[in-house]
Design a protein around this motif. Sequence first.
Motif, PDB file in Angstrom:
ATOM      1  N   GLY A  33      48.435   6.758  41.698  1.00 18.21           N
ATOM      2  CA  GLY A  33      48.801   5.394  42.049  1.00 18.21           C
ATOM      3  C   GLY A  33      48.475   5.041  43.478  1.00 18.21           C
ATOM      4  N   GLY A  34      48.844   3.814  43.837  1.00 17.91           N
ATOM      5  CA  GLY A  34      48.607   3.335  45.189  1.00 17.91           C
ATOM      6  C   GLY A  34      49.576   2.225  45.530  1.00 17.91           C
ATOM      7  N   CYS A  35      49.809   2.030  46.841  1.00 15.99           N
ATOM      8  CA  CYS A  35      50.756   1.016  47.307  1.00 15.99           C
ATOM      9  C   CYS A  35      50.199   0.288  48.529  1.00 15.99           C
ATOM     10  CB  CYS A  35      52.092   1.643  47.697  1.00 15.99           C
ATOM     11  SG  CYS A  35      52.925   2.574  46.410  1.00 15.99           S
ATOM     12  N   ARG A  36      50.628  -0.959  48.671  1.00 11.36           N
ATOM     13  CA  ARG A  36      50.377  -1.702  49.905  1.00 11.36           C
ATOM     14  C   ARG A  36      51.600  -1.526  50.802  1.00 11.36           C
ATOM     15  NH1 ARG A  36      48.189  -6.926  51.860  1.00 11.36           N
ATOM     16  NH2 ARG A  36      47.059  -7.233  49.907  1.00 11.36           N
ATOM     17  N   LEU A  37      51.378  -1.159  52.065  1.00  9.81           N
ATOM     18  CA  LEU A  37      52.464  -1.031  53.019  1.00  9.81           C
ATOM     19  C   LEU A  37      52.789  -2.377  53.653  1.00  9.81           C
ATOM     20  CD1 LEU A  37      51.375   2.266  54.836  1.00  9.81           C
ATOM     21  CD2 LEU A  37      52.879   2.007  52.861  1.00  9.81           C
ATOM     22  N   SER A  38      53.907  -2.463  54.319  1.00 10.46           N
ATOM     23  CA  SER A  38      54.289  -3.719  54.957  1.00 10.46           C
ATOM     24  C   SER A  38      53.321  -4.096  56.073  1.00 10.46           C
ATOM     25  CB  SER A  38      55.706  -3.602  55.526  1.00 10.46           C
ATOM     26  OG  SER A  38      55.778  -2.568  56.488  1.00 10.46           O
ATOM     27  N   SER A  39      52.577  -3.095  56.573  1.00  8.32           N
ATOM     28  CA  SER A  39      51.584  -3.347  57.624  1.00  8.32           C
ATOM     29  C   SER A  39      50.310  -3.978  57.071  1.00  8.32           C
ATOM     30  CB  SER A  39      51.236  -2.026  58.310  1.00  8.32           C
ATOM     31  OG  SER A  39      50.643  -1.127  57.382  1.00  8.32           O
ATOM     32  N   GLY A  40      50.186  -4.031  55.740  1.00  5.55           N
ATOM     33  CA  GLY A  40      48.966  -4.556  55.135  1.00  5.55           C
ATOM     34  C   GLY A  40      47.953  -3.476  54.817  1.00  5.55           C
ATOM     35  N   ARG A  41      48.272  -2.218  55.106  1.00  6.20           N
ATOM     36  CA  ARG A  41      47.380  -1.110  54.800  1.00  6.20           C
ATOM     37  C   ARG A  41      47.731  -0.512  53.434  1.00  6.20           C
ATOM     38  NH1 ARG A  41      47.499   2.604  60.016  1.00  6.20           N
ATOM     39  NH2 ARG A  41      45.779   3.606  58.921  1.00  6.20           N
ATOM     40  N   PHE A  42      46.864   0.379  52.946  1.00  5.35           N
ATOM     41  CA  PHE A  42      47.026   0.894  51.595  1.00  5.35           C
ATOM     42  C   PHE A  42      47.019   2.424  51.589  1.00  5.35           C
ATOM     43  CE2 PHE A  42      44.868  -3.164  51.505  1.00  5.35           C
ATOM     44  CZ  PHE A  42      45.641  -3.895  50.616  1.00  5.35           C
ATOM     45  N   VAL A  43      47.842   2.998  50.714  1.00  6.87           N
ATOM     46  CA  VAL A  43      47.895   4.449  50.548  1.00  6.87           C
ATOM     47  C   VAL A  43      47.828   4.778  49.058  1.00  6.87           C
ATOM     48  CG1 VAL A  43      49.206   4.889  52.659  1.00  6.87           C
ATOM     49  CG2 VAL A  43      50.436   4.423  50.538  1.00  6.87           C
ATOM     50  N   SER A  44      47.327   5.965  48.748  1.00  3.18           N
ATOM     51  CA  SER A  44      47.250   6.421  47.358  1.00  3.18           C
ATOM     52  C   SER A  44      48.090   7.679  47.199  1.00  3.18           C
ATOM     53  CB  SER A  44      45.794   6.712  46.975  1.00  3.18           C
ATOM     54  OG  SER A  44      45.263   7.735  47.793  1.00  3.18           O
ATOM     55  N   PHE A  45      48.315   8.091  45.947  1.00  4.94           N
ATOM     56  CA  PHE A  45      49.090   9.310  45.713  1.00  4.94           C
ATOM     57  C   PHE A  45      48.764   9.915  44.357  1.00  4.94           C
ATOM     58  CE2 PHE A  45      51.740   5.881  43.986  1.00  4.94           C
ATOM     59  CZ  PHE A  45      52.097   6.380  42.738  1.00  4.94           C
ATOM     60  N   PHE A  46      49.056  11.215  44.250  1.00  8.53           N
ATOM     61  CA  PHE A  46      48.951  11.962  42.995  1.00  8.53           C
ATOM     62  C   PHE A  46      50.296  12.643  42.808  1.00  8.53           C
ATOM     63  CE2 PHE A  46      47.735  16.263  41.167  1.00  8.53           C
ATOM     64  CZ  PHE A  46      47.713  15.807  39.861  1.00  8.53           C
ATOM     65  N   TYR A  47      50.960  12.384  41.684  1.00  7.43           N
ATOM     66  CA  TYR A  47      52.325  12.890  41.474  1.00  7.43           C
ATOM     67  C   TYR A  47      52.395  13.673  40.170  1.00  7.43           C
ATOM     68  CZ  TYR A  47      57.329  12.858  40.366  1.00  7.43           C
ATOM     69  OH  TYR A  47      58.602  13.227  40.022  1.00  7.43           O
ATOM     70  N   VAL A  48      52.976  14.868  40.234  1.00  9.50           N
ATOM     71  CA  VAL A  48      53.182  15.698  39.048  1.00  9.50           C
ATOM     72  C   VAL A  48      54.693  15.882  38.868  1.00  9.50           C
ATOM     73  CG1 VAL A  48      52.756  17.905  37.934  1.00  9.50           C
ATOM     74  CG2 VAL A  48      51.003  16.901  39.398  1.00  9.50           C
ATOM     75  N   ALA A  49      55.238  15.292  37.825  1.00  9.16           N
ATOM     76  CA  ALA A  49      56.682  15.350  37.594  1.00  9.16           C
ATOM     77  C   ALA A  49      57.093  16.723  37.075  1.00  9.16           C
ATOM     78  CB  ALA A  49      57.095  14.275  36.581  1.00  9.16           C
ATOM     79  N   ASP A  50      58.359  17.072  37.295  1.00 11.86           N
ATOM     80  CA  ASP A  50      58.890  18.309  36.726  1.00 11.86           C
ATOM     81  C   ASP A  50      58.763  18.251  35.205  1.00 11.86           C
ATOM     82  OD1 ASP A  50      59.587  19.183  39.222  1.00 11.86           O
ATOM     83  OD2 ASP A  50      61.670  18.495  39.092  1.00 11.86           O
ATOM     84  N   GLY A  51      58.385  19.369  34.621  1.00 10.74           N
ATOM     85  CA  GLY A  51      58.250  19.414  33.169  1.00 10.74           C
ATOM     86  C   GLY A  51      56.885  19.016  32.659  1.00 10.74           C
TER      87      GLY A  51
END
Length: 274
Positions: A82-100
């Motif tokens: 996924g990815g998000c817009r920060l309050s600064s107007g910049r963008f970050v991405s992520f890779f998340y692996v849930a338990d299980g």
Amino acid sequence: MIAGTLQTDPRSGGVKKSSGVNVLPIVAESWNEVRDDKKLDVDWVIAGYDGNSKTDITILCKGSGGIGACSAALPEGTASFGGCRLSSGRFVSFFYVADGTPIMQKGRASMFKNGVLNTLEGCDMEIEMKPGMVEADLLLSVGDGGNADVSTGSSDKPPSIGKPTNPKPAQPKSKPKPAIISQDESTETSKANTSDASNNIDVGVESLQISEGGFVPYSALRDARDLPPSVDLTKKELALSDAEFASVFGMDKAAFASLATWKQNAKKKEVGLF
């Protein structure tokens, strides 16, 4: 579309092959909504496997509310991107692996990560997303070998933000800005780590040979109790059999040994062997 992520298969003499992930068009379309300054009702997206497909990646959910809302919507028992817009107007991405998350899915998702995150254009940094995370949790810390990484933490004074590669016109913000390294800085540190890994690849491959005592199952290594004396607790992955190593990490031992130290540590954290 088939994402353009290529990986080297050591069994084929170094021939490049595609990771095989198929990122559906809706992922890029939804991300464009996040990047649209006029689209105020969408500032984050979460993508994941489309139903029972092992290769198709689609949008699982999207919405507004920044990192806080996104972290609250993380799916359980599966890997996601996924990815998000920060309050600064910049963008970050992520890779998340849930338990299980199933081990095989975890391995495939690790191979697919670059192909999916490359679809989220314009991101300054990949962050370590966690349930319950909020934007104020983003802190700049220095990891192994001088590599900068964005992780969670607490601080009385918010850190300053590094200069982005493509800065947008400054806009007044009431919230403190999180610290994120620029794309140029990330590229330079990545090159340094690649060089270090190349100089030590022969040593790394040799260290993956298991000494007397045989192999230890992944479940036992992850539990980390009553392990044989031959198991190095700082390199528990070395006790896995070749087949189980490939199943857990999504690559063989030679490919793992060629990675920079910080990348090896990141993968070990993902599978609970750090």
